[in-house]
Design a protein around this motif. Structure first.
Motif, PDB file in Angstrom:
ATOM      1  N   ASP B  98      21.858  -2.436  23.147  1.00 27.53           N
ATOM      2  CA  ASP B  98      23.072  -1.918  23.816  1.00 27.53           C
ATOM      3  C   ASP B  98      23.938  -3.069  24.317  1.00 27.53           C
ATOM      4  O   ASP B  98      25.168  -3.026  24.199  1.00 27.53           O
ATOM      5  CB  ASP B  98      22.688  -1.003  24.988  1.00 27.53           C
ATOM      6  N   PHE B  99      23.297  -4.081  24.866  1.00 27.01           N
ATOM      7  CA  PHE B  99      24.045  -5.252  25.338  1.00 27.01           C
ATOM      8  C   PHE B  99      24.837  -5.877  24.192  1.00 27.01           C
ATOM      9  O   PHE B  99      26.013  -6.201  24.338  1.00 27.01           O
ATOM     10  CB  PHE B  99      23.089  -6.278  25.942  1.00 27.01           C
ATOM     11  N   SER B 100      24.189  -6.004  23.060  1.00 28.40           N
ATOM     12  CA  SER B 100      24.861  -6.640  21.908  1.00 28.40           C
ATOM     13  C   SER B 100      26.075  -5.839  21.451  1.00 28.40           C
ATOM     14  O   SER B 100      27.028  -6.395  20.912  1.00 28.40           O
ATOM     15  CB  SER B 100      23.875  -6.788  20.743  1.00 28.40           C
ATOM     16  N   GLN B 101      26.007  -4.514  21.652  1.00 28.48           N
ATOM     17  CA  GLN B 101      27.137  -3.680  21.245  1.00 28.48           C
ATOM     18  C   GLN B 101      28.260  -3.737  22.274  1.00 28.48           C
ATOM     19  O   GLN B 101      29.437  -3.724  21.928  1.00 28.48           O
ATOM     20  CB  GLN B 101      26.690  -2.230  21.058  1.00 28.48           C
ATOM     21  N   GLU B 102      27.880  -3.804  23.538  1.00 23.13           N
ATOM     22  CA  GLU B 102      28.889  -3.803  24.606  1.00 23.13           C
ATOM     23  C   GLU B 102      29.569  -5.169  24.717  1.00 23.13           C
ATOM     24  O   GLU B 102      30.768  -5.250  24.986  1.00 23.13           O
ATOM     25  CB  GLU B 102      28.231  -3.432  25.942  1.00 23.13           C
ATOM     26  N   TYR B 103      28.808  -6.235  24.501  1.00 22.70           N
ATOM     27  CA  TYR B 103      29.359  -7.594  24.605  1.00 22.70           C
ATOM     28  C   TYR B 103      29.143  -8.376  23.308  1.00 22.70           C
ATOM     29  O   TYR B 103      28.446  -9.379  23.286  1.00 22.70           O
ATOM     30  CB  TYR B 103      28.701  -8.334  25.764  1.00 22.70           C
ATOM     31  N   GLN B 104      29.767  -7.903  22.256  1.00 21.27           N
ATOM     32  CA  GLN B 104      29.564  -8.503  20.942  1.00 21.27           C
ATOM     33  C   GLN B 104      29.881  -9.991  20.915  1.00 21.27           C
ATOM     34  O   GLN B 104      29.131 -10.788  20.354  1.00 21.27           O
ATOM     35  CB  GLN B 104      30.428  -7.790  19.902  1.00 21.27           C
ATOM     36  N   GLU B 105      30.983 -10.367  21.516  1.00 23.28           N
ATOM     37  CA  GLU B 105      31.408 -11.766  21.452  1.00 23.28           C
ATOM     38  C   GLU B 105      30.487 -12.659  22.279  1.00 23.28           C
ATOM     39  O   GLU B 105      30.259 -13.819  21.935  1.00 23.28           O
ATOM     40  CB  GLU B 105      32.854 -11.911  21.929  1.00 23.28           C
ATOM     41  N   LEU B 106      29.969 -12.101  23.370  1.00 29.10           N
ATOM     42  CA  LEU B 106      29.007 -12.871  24.159  1.00 29.10           C
ATOM     43  C   LEU B 106      27.699 -13.027  23.384  1.00 29.10           C
ATOM     44  O   LEU B 106      27.085 -14.102  23.402  1.00 29.10           O
ATOM     45  CB  LEU B 106      28.743 -12.194  25.505  1.00 29.10           C
ATOM     46  N   TYR B 107      27.307 -11.959  22.705  1.00 29.88           N
ATOM     47  CA  TYR B 107      26.078 -12.033  21.922  1.00 29.88           C
ATOM     48  C   TYR B 107      26.155 -13.154  20.888  1.00 29.88           C
ATOM     49  O   TYR B 107      25.205 -13.913  20.683  1.00 29.88           O
ATOM     50  CB  TYR B 107      25.793 -10.697  21.221  1.00 29.88           C
ATOM     51  N   ASP B 108      27.324 -13.236  20.282  1.00 33.57           N
ATOM     52  CA  ASP B 108      27.617 -14.310  19.338  1.00 33.57           C
ATOM     53  C   ASP B 108      27.305 -15.682  19.931  1.00 33.57           C
ATOM     54  O   ASP B 108      26.582 -16.489  19.351  1.00 33.57           O
ATOM     55  CB  ASP B 108      29.115 -14.259  19.017  1.00 33.57           C
ATOM     56  N   LEU B 109      27.872 -15.901  21.065  1.00 36.88           N
ATOM     57  CA  LEU B 109      27.723 -17.182  21.770  1.00 36.88           C
ATOM     58  C   LEU B 109      26.275 -17.435  22.189  1.00 36.88           C
ATOM     59  O   LEU B 109      25.780 -18.561  22.144  1.00 36.88           O
ATOM     60  CB  LEU B 109      28.619 -17.151  23.010  1.00 36.88           C
ATOM     61  N   MET B 110      25.594 -16.373  22.556  1.00 36.83           N
ATOM     62  CA  MET B 110      24.234 -16.512  23.066  1.00 36.83           C
ATOM     63  C   MET B 110      23.210 -16.748  21.952  1.00 36.83           C
ATOM     64  O   MET B 110      22.282 -17.532  22.121  1.00 36.83           O
ATOM     65  CB  MET B 110      23.843 -15.253  23.858  1.00 36.83           C
ATOM     66  N   PHE B 111      23.417 -16.047  20.822  1.00 40.13           N
ATOM     67  CA  PHE B 111      22.348 -16.026  19.820  1.00 40.13           C
ATOM     68  C   PHE B 111      22.739 -16.390  18.389  1.00 40.13           C
ATOM     69  O   PHE B 111      21.873 -16.645  17.567  1.00 40.13           O
ATOM     70  CB  PHE B 111      21.686 -14.642  19.804  1.00 40.13           C
ATOM     71  N   ILE B 112      24.027 -16.390  18.093  1.00 39.60           N
ATOM     72  CA  ILE B 112      24.388 -16.570  16.679  1.00 39.60           C
ATOM     73  C   ILE B 112      25.069 -17.897  16.363  1.00 39.60           C
ATOM     74  O   ILE B 112      24.656 -18.608  15.467  1.00 39.60           O
ATOM     75  CB  ILE B 112      25.255 -15.393  16.180  1.00 39.60           C
ATOM     76  N   ILE B 113      26.117 -18.222  17.093  1.00 36.94           N
ATOM     77  CA  ILE B 113      26.854 -19.426  16.716  1.00 36.94           C
ATOM     78  C   ILE B 113      26.096 -20.697  17.094  1.00 36.94           C
ATOM     79  O   ILE B 113      25.285 -20.706  18.014  1.00 36.94           O
ATOM     80  CB  ILE B 113      28.283 -19.451  17.309  1.00 36.94           C
TER      81      ILE B 113
END
Lengths: 204, 204
Positions: B98-113
């Motif tokens: 749910d967090f990843s859906q609500e804060y997609q861009e933050l998720y990016d920064l936290m786990f992807i980029i």
DNA sequence: AAATATACTGAACAGTGTTTATTTTATCCA
DNA sequence: TGGATAAAATAAACACTGTTCAGTATATTT
């Protein structure tokens, strides 16, 4: 009219040169080094020329991605040799992992970075990944149908296996697995063991 | 000497202003809009000023990431309410999704980029993710110790759950799941069901 | 050989992260 | 309080990025 045919061929050859230069740079020097100007340098044309063959960088990267998926399909073809579906699942999962380790920068382009997916329209389908995906889907479908795994739905099974392995790979490639403070040298072996454990877990 | 204290406070306040502006832009307008110049505009300082407080963009993004992880920890605290460890696993996995859906861009920064991890030295540890990771690790460790799951090793259990959910999230955020040709609107529900299925699968 | 169509490129535009010399502002001391 | 000193902020530049466009060179057609 052999002339228009030759022109078409020359156009295709130029696109080949561009894509080949790009994929070489990806593999050898990494994503960062792949700029339009660097590719142009490598093929000894001006940067503007590339835009006569590709509308933008995304469209070019899309073709590079297609090339990379060709490599993955070849990888699968070589490494998935078993007849037993469950064994095939394990072979596929480990081959996928090995590919990601051998071609880290290509894996990036294929599964992690945003870039080349922008050139796939919202409604349009994404063909690059299809052959590799079908490998997995067909195996998992067979497993489900023969009740070899604890899945009722082939799509759930397919995506779950993919997500599991990709999850490990991408967390690792992006250094997020650092948080677990495992020995870096032992990591590949650890990930392989996790994958094997997972495949065992889904067995019926 | 109250003056040096005040200076320190002011320095901290400036860093706060910068990070706050950056995270606001992340959430509101997405990763692409977060350039040093844009942040400088927002806080009404010159771009060069930011370099008096952060050595480079990575170091700044690292602080933004820390802020984002604070949000995730709060998310966990609010959503993981059960006493039963197995229920807690499911609550955590779904909260993470749910967090990843609500804060997609933050998720990016936290786990992807890649970006903010460059500012973590090779040998140095990465502290930002620690609180959130501990949530998961503690729960999984309890599950393993009480033999509630089909894992013998707590670390394997922890990373497997994480990798599984992250795998789905990142394939989805990067549009690679497109290949499965599922209904886009039904996707979140489908992913949730896969996560729930996985949690059921690992039960002893 | 002249006219047309194709292929290519140099130079520019607007953007990026970052550095440095310079100016403005604040603090300290006589 | 006034002048020297230290700190903070900035304008301007550098080297890069993707991309466009006017202009040039090369083929092809008439």
């Amino acid at each position: 009219m052999g002339i228009t045919e030759r022109k078409e061929r020359e156009k295709a050859e130029m696109r080949r040169r561009i894509v080949d230069a790009a994929i070489d740079m990806f593999v050898a020097e990494g994503y960062e080094k792949v700029s339009i100007r660097n590719i142009a340098d490598k093929i000894e044309y001006s940067p503007a020329t590339i835009y006569l063959y590709y509308k933008d960088k995304d469209e070019l990267l899309y073709d590079v991605q297609a090339e990379a998926f060709g490599k993955l399909a070849a990888y699968f073809k070589a490494k998935i040799t078993a007849a037993d579906p469950l064994e095939r699942v394990e072979q596929l999962a480990l081959a996928y992992f090995d590919f990601s380790q051998e071609y880290q920068e290509l894996y990036d382009l294929m599964f992690i970075i945003k870039a080349p997916m922008n050139s796939v329209e919202e409604d349009e389908e994404w063909k690059n990944g299809l052959e590799a995906f079908s490998y997995l889907r067909d195996i998992m479908t067979e497993c489900v149908e023969k009740k070899l795994v604890r899945f009722e739905d082939p799509m759930t099974a397919t995506l779950s296996v993919w997500a599991f392995v990709h999850g490990f790979i991408s967390l690792n490639l992006r250094c997020r697995i650092k948080i677990a403070q495992l020995d870096v040298l032992a990591l590949p072996a650890f990930v392989r063991s996790c994958v094997q454990h997972y495949v065992n877990t889904i067995k019926a």
